[in-house]
Design a protein around this motif. Structure first.
Motif, PDB file in Angstrom:
ATOM      1  N   ILE A  19       0.855  -1.183   0.000  1.00 36.14           N
ATOM      2  CA  ILE A  19       0.000   0.000   0.000  1.00 36.14           C
ATOM      3  C   ILE A  19       0.896   1.239   0.000  1.00 36.14           C
ATOM      4  O   ILE A  19       2.059   1.173   0.415  1.00 36.14           O
ATOM      5  N   PRO A  20       0.375   2.380  -0.478  1.00 38.38           N
ATOM      6  CA  PRO A  20       1.242   3.554  -0.684  1.00 38.38           C
ATOM      7  C   PRO A  20       1.549   4.353   0.571  1.00 38.38           C
ATOM      8  O   PRO A  20       1.313   5.562   0.649  1.00 38.38           O
ATOM      9  N   VAL A  21       2.085   3.661   1.584  1.00 40.02           N
ATOM     10  CA  VAL A  21       2.422   4.352   2.833  1.00 40.02           C
ATOM     11  C   VAL A  21       3.889   4.184   3.220  1.00 40.02           C
ATOM     12  O   VAL A  21       4.327   4.748   4.216  1.00 40.02           O
ATOM     13  N   SER A  22       4.655   3.409   2.457  1.00 37.12           N
ATOM     14  CA  SER A  22       6.072   3.141   2.679  1.00 37.12           C
ATOM     15  C   SER A  22       6.310   2.148   3.818  1.00 37.12           C
ATOM     16  O   SER A  22       6.353   2.523   5.002  1.00 37.12           O
ATOM     17  N   LEU A  30       6.819 -13.670  -1.060  1.00 31.08           N
ATOM     18  CA  LEU A  30       6.141 -14.959  -1.240  1.00 31.08           C
ATOM     19  C   LEU A  30       4.630 -14.806  -1.174  1.00 31.08           C
ATOM     20  O   LEU A  30       3.894 -15.531  -1.852  1.00 31.08           O
ATOM     21  N   ALA A  31       4.152 -13.844  -0.381  1.00 32.65           N
ATOM     22  CA  ALA A  31       2.706 -13.606  -0.282  1.00 32.65           C
ATOM     23  C   ALA A  31       2.133 -13.191  -1.624  1.00 32.65           C
ATOM     24  O   ALA A  31       1.116 -13.744  -2.085  1.00 32.65           O
ATOM     25  N   GLU A  84      -2.843  -2.546  -9.439  1.00 27.70           N
ATOM     26  CA  GLU A  84      -2.488  -3.892  -9.908  1.00 27.70           C
ATOM     27  C   GLU A  84      -1.152  -3.888 -10.639  1.00 27.70           C
ATOM     28  O   GLU A  84      -0.342  -4.804 -10.466  1.00 27.70           O
ATOM     29  N   PHE A  85      -0.888  -2.863 -11.455  1.00 27.17           N
ATOM     30  CA  PHE A  85       0.423  -2.800 -12.114  1.00 27.17           C
ATOM     31  C   PHE A  85       1.533  -2.664 -11.079  1.00 27.17           C
ATOM     32  O   PHE A  85       2.618  -3.225 -11.238  1.00 27.17           O
ATOM     33  N   SER A  86       1.243  -1.928 -10.002  1.00 26.12           N
ATOM     34  CA  SER A  86       2.213  -1.812  -8.918  1.00 26.12           C
ATOM     35  C   SER A  86       2.511  -3.177  -8.311  1.00 26.12           C
ATOM     36  O   SER A  86       3.655  -3.465  -7.936  1.00 26.12           O
ATOM     37  N   PHE A  87       1.493  -4.039  -8.210  1.00 28.80           N
ATOM     38  CA  PHE A  87       1.702  -5.405  -7.734  1.00 28.80           C
ATOM     39  C   PHE A  87       2.667  -6.158  -8.640  1.00 28.80           C
ATOM     40  O   PHE A  87       3.635  -6.777  -8.176  1.00 28.80           O
ATOM     41  N   PHE A  88       2.381  -6.123  -9.937  1.00 22.99           N
ATOM     42  CA  PHE A  88       3.231  -6.854 -10.878  1.00 22.99           C
ATOM     43  C   PHE A  88       4.656  -6.308 -10.886  1.00 22.99           C
ATOM     44  O   PHE A  88       5.621  -7.075 -10.929  1.00 22.99           O
ATOM     45  N   ILE A 115       1.754 -13.646   6.272  1.00 22.14           N
ATOM     46  CA  ILE A 115       0.313 -13.707   6.537  1.00 22.14           C
ATOM     47  C   ILE A 115      -0.343 -12.345   6.285  1.00 22.14           C
ATOM     48  O   ILE A 115      -1.385 -12.251   5.630  1.00 22.14           O
ATOM     49  N   ALA A 116       0.274 -11.278   6.793  1.00 21.73           N
ATOM     50  CA  ALA A 116      -0.294  -9.940   6.599  1.00 21.73           C
ATOM     51  C   ALA A 116      -0.272  -9.552   5.126  1.00 21.73           C
ATOM     52  O   ALA A 116      -1.210  -8.918   4.625  1.00 21.73           O
ATOM     53  N   GLY A 117       0.788  -9.935   4.417  1.00 14.61           N
ATOM     54  CA  GLY A 117       0.902  -9.608   2.999  1.00 14.61           C
ATOM     55  C   GLY A 117      -0.199 -10.247   2.175  1.00 14.61           C
ATOM     56  O   GLY A 117      -0.748  -9.633   1.255  1.00 14.61           O
ATOM     57  N   ILE A 118      -0.537 -11.499   2.474  1.00 10.97           N
ATOM     58  CA  ILE A 118      -1.623 -12.179   1.763  1.00 10.97           C
ATOM     59  C   ILE A 118      -2.932 -11.419   1.941  1.00 10.97           C
ATOM     60  O   ILE A 118      -3.686 -11.203   0.982  1.00 10.97           O
ATOM     61  N   PHE A 119      -3.204 -11.015   3.153  1.00  6.78           N
ATOM     62  CA  PHE A 119      -4.446 -10.270   3.436  1.00  6.78           C
ATOM     63  C   PHE A 119      -4.517  -8.986   2.615  1.00  6.78           C
ATOM     64  O   PHE A 119      -5.545  -8.672   2.007  1.00  6.78           O
ATOM     65  N   VAL A 120      -3.418  -8.236   2.580  1.00 10.18           N
ATOM     66  CA  VAL A 120      -3.415  -6.951   1.875  1.00 10.18           C
ATOM     67  C   VAL A 120      -3.559  -7.141   0.370  1.00 10.18           C
ATOM     68  O   VAL A 120      -4.358  -6.454  -0.283  1.00 10.18           O
ATOM     69  N   VAL A 121      -2.802  -8.071  -0.197  1.00  8.28           N
ATOM     70  CA  VAL A 121      -2.838  -8.269  -1.650  1.00  8.28           C
ATOM     71  C   VAL A 121      -4.234  -8.697  -2.100  1.00  8.28           C
ATOM     72  O   VAL A 121      -4.726  -8.267  -3.151  1.00  8.28           O
ATOM     73  N   ARG A 122      -4.894  -9.518  -1.297  1.00  4.16           N
ATOM     74  CA  ARG A 122      -6.229 -10.005  -1.666  1.00  4.16           C
ATOM     75  C   ARG A 122      -7.309  -8.935  -1.545  1.00  4.16           C
ATOM     76  O   ARG A 122      -8.354  -9.028  -2.199  1.00  4.16           O
ATOM     77  N   SER A 123      -7.078  -7.916  -0.742  1.00  2.27           N
ATOM     78  CA  SER A 123      -8.149  -6.946  -0.471  1.00  2.27           C
ATOM     79  C   SER A 123      -7.912  -5.560  -1.053  1.00  2.27           C
ATOM     80  O   SER A 123      -8.864  -4.770  -1.156  1.00  2.27           O
ATOM     81  N   LEU A 124      -6.679  -5.250  -1.457  1.00  2.00           N
ATOM     82  CA  LEU A 124      -6.358  -3.866  -1.799  1.00  2.00           C
ATOM     83  C   LEU A 124      -7.087  -3.368  -3.041  1.00  2.00           C
ATOM     84  O   LEU A 124      -7.584  -2.235  -3.059  1.00  2.00           O
ATOM     85  N   LEU A 125      -7.172  -4.175  -4.103  1.00  3.13           N
ATOM     86  CA  LEU A 125      -7.758  -3.691  -5.353  1.00  3.13           C
ATOM     87  C   LEU A 125      -9.215  -3.284  -5.172  1.00  3.13           C
ATOM     88  O   LEU A 125      -9.651  -2.236  -5.672  1.00  3.13           O
ATOM     89  N   ASP A 126      -9.969  -4.099  -4.461  1.00  3.81           N
ATOM     90  CA  ASP A 126     -11.370  -3.750  -4.215  1.00  3.81           C
ATOM     91  C   ASP A 126     -11.469  -2.505  -3.337  1.00  3.81           C
ATOM     92  O   ASP A 126     -12.352  -1.658  -3.532  1.00  3.81           O
TER      93      ASP A 126
END
Length: 268
Positions: free
Chosen positions: A22-25, A56-57, A186-190, A228-239
């Motif tokens: 997320i864009p908070v550094s 890995l997340a 999403e491009f930021s993810f990739f 674990i925290a990374g998985i949560f963020v990646v799955r929810s951020l786009l929505d």
């Protein structure tokens, strides 16, 4: 750092995973939290190694998409152009990061006040961009032309300054150049995938002499929490950004930066 608290390691790992995408550094949050917790890591090796959990997340969450792209490469011009665009966007940060690694780690990463100021300034900029009446021209990352990807990659170089945020720089740049909020995230993810893997490999190599087997427990705790925290963020951020935009993150940056400055003034 072997005699330090597992609780501190878990807290820092959780912060890494929650803030990496997320864009908070994430760098600013981990370094500031480590400073106030009194968590010492020679060469910032702990912060480097727990990033692997976040890496890995995102690879796990995006595994099916990555596999589909890989399978399409031999027959799909669109897939090949997309991969080329991501690698092209990665190139500027790779070159500058390798050339300026020593200065970034030894000077910029050791200046908490700079990190706080950059958090605040970046928050104000992100807020202003999020409120602009922009009209998106690109809404699908697979339609981003290589020229646009390269420009986003140049924006990513701003994240060499701790507190800027890699995702914040790329998202802000993408929005200014005509993308919508969801595809920008999403491009930021990739783009994070090669960037984080490259940064991790370089940091690991540069700090190999500072590693100690005695630190395995702390690193494992931070790694698991970040994963674990990374998985949560990646799955929810786009929505989330599709409905709320980036203003909540901008406000958070300003609050954290202000609190950090106050803490440095009161506690040192």
């Amino acid at each position: 750092m072997a005699d330090q608290s597992i609780i501190s390691a878990l807290v820092l790992g959780l912060i890494e995973g929650l803030t990496e995408f997320i864009p908070v550094s994430s760098t600013a949050h981990v370094l500031l939290a480590g400073h106030f917790l009194g968590f010492k890591s020679p060469g910032n090796t702990f912060a480097v190694l727990i990033q692997l959990g976040a890496i890995l997340a995102i690879l796990l969450v995006y595994f099916q998409k990555l596999l589909a792209i890989a399978l399409a490469l031999p027959t799909s011009v669109k897939a090949r152009r997309f991969v080329f665009s991501v690698l092209l966007a990665f190139l500027p940060a790779a070159l500058i990061g390798a050339a300026a690694h020593g200065f970034i780690k030894s000077v910029l990463f050791e200046t908490p006040m700079l990190i706080c100021v950059v958090l605040i300034v970046g928050g104000i900029i992100l807020y202003a961009i999020d409120r602009l009446p922009l009209t998106p021209r690109y809404t699908d990352v697979f339609d981003y032309p290589p020229s646009l990807a390269l420009k986003i990659g140049l924006f990513q170089c701003l994240a060499m300054i701790p507190g800027t945020s890699r995702s914040g720089a790329t998202i802000a740049g993408a929005l200014l150049m005509g993308t919508d909020k969801r595809s920008a995230a999403e491009f930021s993810f990739f783009l994070a995938m090669p960037t984080m893997v490259g940064a991790f490999a370089l940091d690991l190599y540069k700090n190999r002499d500072a590693l100690s087997f005695d630190d395995v427990g702390l690193i494992a705790a931070g790694f698991i929490a970040a994963f674990i925290a990374g998985i949560f963020v990646v799955r929810s951020l786009l929505d989330f950004v599709s409905h709320r935009g980036f203003t909540p993150f901008a406000i958070w940056r300003i609050l954290v930066g202000t609190a950090g400055l106050a803490g440095l003034w009161l506690l040192g």
